[in-house]
Design a protein around this motif. Structure first.
Motif, PDB file in Angstrom:
ATOM      1  N   ARG A  37     -66.557   1.770 -10.167  1.00  0.00           N
ATOM      2  CA  ARG A  37     -65.518  -0.335  -9.897  1.00  0.00           C
ATOM      3  C   ARG A  37     -67.451  -0.789  -9.772  1.00  0.00           C
ATOM      4  O   ARG A  37     -67.543  -1.576  -9.890  1.00  0.00           O
ATOM      5  N   LEU A  88     -51.162   2.325 -18.768  1.00  0.00           N
ATOM      6  CA  LEU A  88     -51.755   3.764 -17.944  1.00  0.00           C
ATOM      7  C   LEU A  88     -50.920   4.766 -18.467  1.00  0.00           C
ATOM      8  O   LEU A  88     -49.583   4.668 -18.275  1.00  0.00           O
ATOM      9  N   MET A  94     -58.972   1.168 -24.350  1.00  0.00           N
ATOM     10  CA  MET A  94     -59.639   0.743 -23.603  1.00  0.00           C
ATOM     11  C   MET A  94     -59.878   1.838 -22.509  1.00  0.00           C
ATOM     12  O   MET A  94     -59.536   2.866 -22.701  1.00  0.00           O
ATOM     13  N   SER A 116     -60.521   2.482 -18.152  1.00  0.00           N
ATOM     14  CA  SER A 116     -60.529   2.604 -17.376  1.00  0.00           C
ATOM     15  C   SER A 116     -60.713   3.137 -15.779  1.00  0.00           C
ATOM     16  O   SER A 116     -61.196   3.046 -14.828  1.00  0.00           O
ATOM     17  N   LEU A 145     -56.567  -9.716 -19.958  1.00  0.00           N
ATOM     18  CA  LEU A 145     -56.090  -8.273 -20.822  1.00  0.00           C
ATOM     19  C   LEU A 145     -55.450  -8.864 -22.253  1.00  0.00           C
ATOM     20  O   LEU A 145     -55.236  -8.429 -23.029  1.00  0.00           O
ATOM     21  N   GLY A 178     -52.599  -0.252 -11.510  1.00  0.00           N
ATOM     22  CA  GLY A 178     -52.892   0.579 -12.793  1.00  0.00           C
ATOM     23  C   GLY A 178     -50.813  -0.632 -13.336  1.00  0.00           C
ATOM     24  O   GLY A 178     -51.141  -1.228 -14.589  1.00  0.00           O
ATOM     25  N   ILE A 193     -51.319  -4.367 -13.446  1.00  0.00           N
ATOM     26  CA  ILE A 193     -52.078  -5.045 -14.764  1.00  0.00           C
ATOM     27  C   ILE A 193     -51.209  -4.396 -15.857  1.00  0.00           C
ATOM     28  O   ILE A 193     -50.850  -5.961 -16.679  1.00  0.00           O
ATOM     29  N   ILE A 200     -63.147   1.542 -13.367  1.00  0.00           N
ATOM     30  CA  ILE A 200     -62.222   1.089 -12.726  1.00  0.00           C
ATOM     31  C   ILE A 200     -61.674   1.915 -11.661  1.00  0.00           C
ATOM     32  O   ILE A 200     -60.948   1.593 -10.495  1.00  0.00           O
ATOM     33  N   GLU A 201     -60.953   2.933 -12.100  1.00  0.00           N
ATOM     34  CA  GLU A 201     -60.082   3.890 -10.938  1.00  0.00           C
ATOM     35  C   GLU A 201     -61.039   4.296 -10.765  1.00  0.00           C
ATOM     36  O   GLU A 201     -60.486   5.322  -9.351  1.00  0.00           O
ATOM     37  N   GLN A 254     -62.044  -5.817 -14.006  1.00  0.00           N
ATOM     38  CA  GLN A 254     -60.499  -5.089 -14.366  1.00  0.00           C
ATOM     39  C   GLN A 254     -60.392  -3.768 -14.951  1.00  0.00           C
ATOM     40  O   GLN A 254     -59.306  -3.573 -14.899  1.00  0.00           O
ATOM     41  N   MET A 255     -60.335  -4.056 -16.482  1.00  0.00           N
ATOM     42  CA  MET A 255     -60.351  -3.629 -17.154  1.00  0.00           C
ATOM     43  C   MET A 255     -61.793  -3.037 -18.167  1.00  0.00           C
ATOM     44  O   MET A 255     -62.709  -4.428 -18.054  1.00  0.00           O
ATOM     45  N   GLN A 268     -55.210  -8.963  -9.526  1.00  0.00           N
ATOM     46  CA  GLN A 268     -54.704  -7.953 -10.148  1.00  0.00           C
ATOM     47  C   GLN A 268     -53.395  -8.052 -11.675  1.00  0.00           C
ATOM     48  O   GLN A 268     -53.550  -8.095 -12.957  1.00  0.00           O
TER      49      GLN A 268
END
Length: 324
Positions: free
Chosen positions: A280, A23, A269, A271, A253, A57, A60, A274-275, A294-295, A246
């Motif tokens: 989500r 990220l 990507m 995100s 991923l 993040g 991940i 997801i954030e 997750q992504m 994660q």
């Protein structure tokens, strides 16, 4: 101990590990040699308090770096046995790798390893050419091989519904001054070993866009260069949302991203959904699937993207005092 990794093996494998995505390209990882094993550790100094308050993040990203590390060791004929979160008292240690039986790398390992230096996010518009069905299957198999699954969002109405979730999440995030300031802090106008160069940030979002863009660098697209009207959207899903889930998702991923790179596909990507926890959950319900998203990835064909910089390998290594 019968077998142990060496500093030289760690340094060679870490050169591939650091090519993983993160990220804002914060690169929140460290690699250390401990009692003959290689350990991947979250670098808390590089956490994003506004964008990543839970540490999702960072985990991940470290999972993706772990997959590259595994792949590099396997390609060198020195594959690893991996234990995730090996020390209950050290939650920042995401994995420990110790030597497994030596063997030749498989053709798939060679191909994916060769894709590592060519994988980077492409935030620009893609061409309208569809992703072939056999390649979509390969991407799904890549996720399944790492104990996750890939849900493809297909069809105009499904993609439009996802776009609304993603845009809503983007608006929520962008209303936070700390979030905006953090993104600006990691946007690089001058050469730097981390962060997102303005030239790699992709164009700013415009009202007609289906999917949101973070807008690093305030680039504007040329007239007629809108994003593809029906992108291939893929949601990576893990069984749960624990720290271990994660890390597993980060590995999946990276395997999906390298599989896409090997097939000459471009990927960016997304995100934002997801954030934002409510987004989500909305995404999970819309997919009607067990597990936790997750992504999200936008996948297609496009012009070559631009790589983002990486820190020097020695800057992310922690070695025993006797081997410094």
């Amino acid at each position: 101990m019968d077998a142990a990794y060496t500093v030289e093996q760690l340094r060679a494998a870490a050169a591939d590990a650091v090519r993983a995505p993160s990220l804002h390209n914060t690169q929140p990882w460290r690699f250390r040699l401990h009692e003959g094993g290689i350990e991947v550790v979250v670098d808390q100094a590089r956490r994003l308090p506004a964008s990543d308050p839970s540490g999702w993040g960072a985990r991940i990203a470290c999972g993706a770096a772990l997959y590259n590390l595994r792949l590099a060791l396997a390609a060198a004929g020195t594959p690893a046995s991996v234990r995730l979160r090996p020390y209950p008292g050290e939650p920042d240690v995401v994995a420990r790798l110790v030597p497994d039986l030596p063997r030749r790398p498989t053709p798939a390992e060679r191909s994916l390893h060769a894709a590592i230096p060519h994988r980077f996010s492409n935030r620009r518009p893609f061409w309208p050419d569809p992703v072939p069905a056999d390649v979509r299957w390969q991407l799904g198999e890549a996720a399944r091989a790492e104990q996750c699954w890939l849900e493809l969002v297909i069809g105009t109405s499904a993609v439009s519904a996802f776009g609304e979730i993603a845009r809503s999440a983007h608006r929520v995030l962008d209303r936070d001054p700390a979030y905006r300031a953090e993104r600006a802090e990691w946007t690089r106008a001058e050469p730097a070993p981390d962060g997102v160069p303005a030239a790699s940030g992709g164009p700013q979002s415009e009202p007609q866009d289906l999917l949101p863009q973070r807008g690093f660098g305030n680039l504007h697209r040329a007239p007629g260069r809108d994003f593809e009207p029906e992108p291939l959207v893929a949601v990576l899903i893990a069984a749960g949302n624990t720290a271990t889930d994660q890390i597993v998702a980060g590995q999946a991923l990276q395997r999906v991203l390298l599989t896409a790179t090997d097939a000459d596909l471009a990927v960016s990507m997304l995100s934002q959904p997801i954030e934002v926890p409510s987004a989500r959950e909305q995404l999970r319900l819309s997919l009607g699937r067990f597990g936790t998203p997750q992504m999200v990835m936008r996948i297609g064909f496009g012009q070559p993207g631009r790589p983002t910089p990486r820190r020097m390998v020695d800057d992310v290594l922690d070695l025993p005092v006797s081997q410094l």
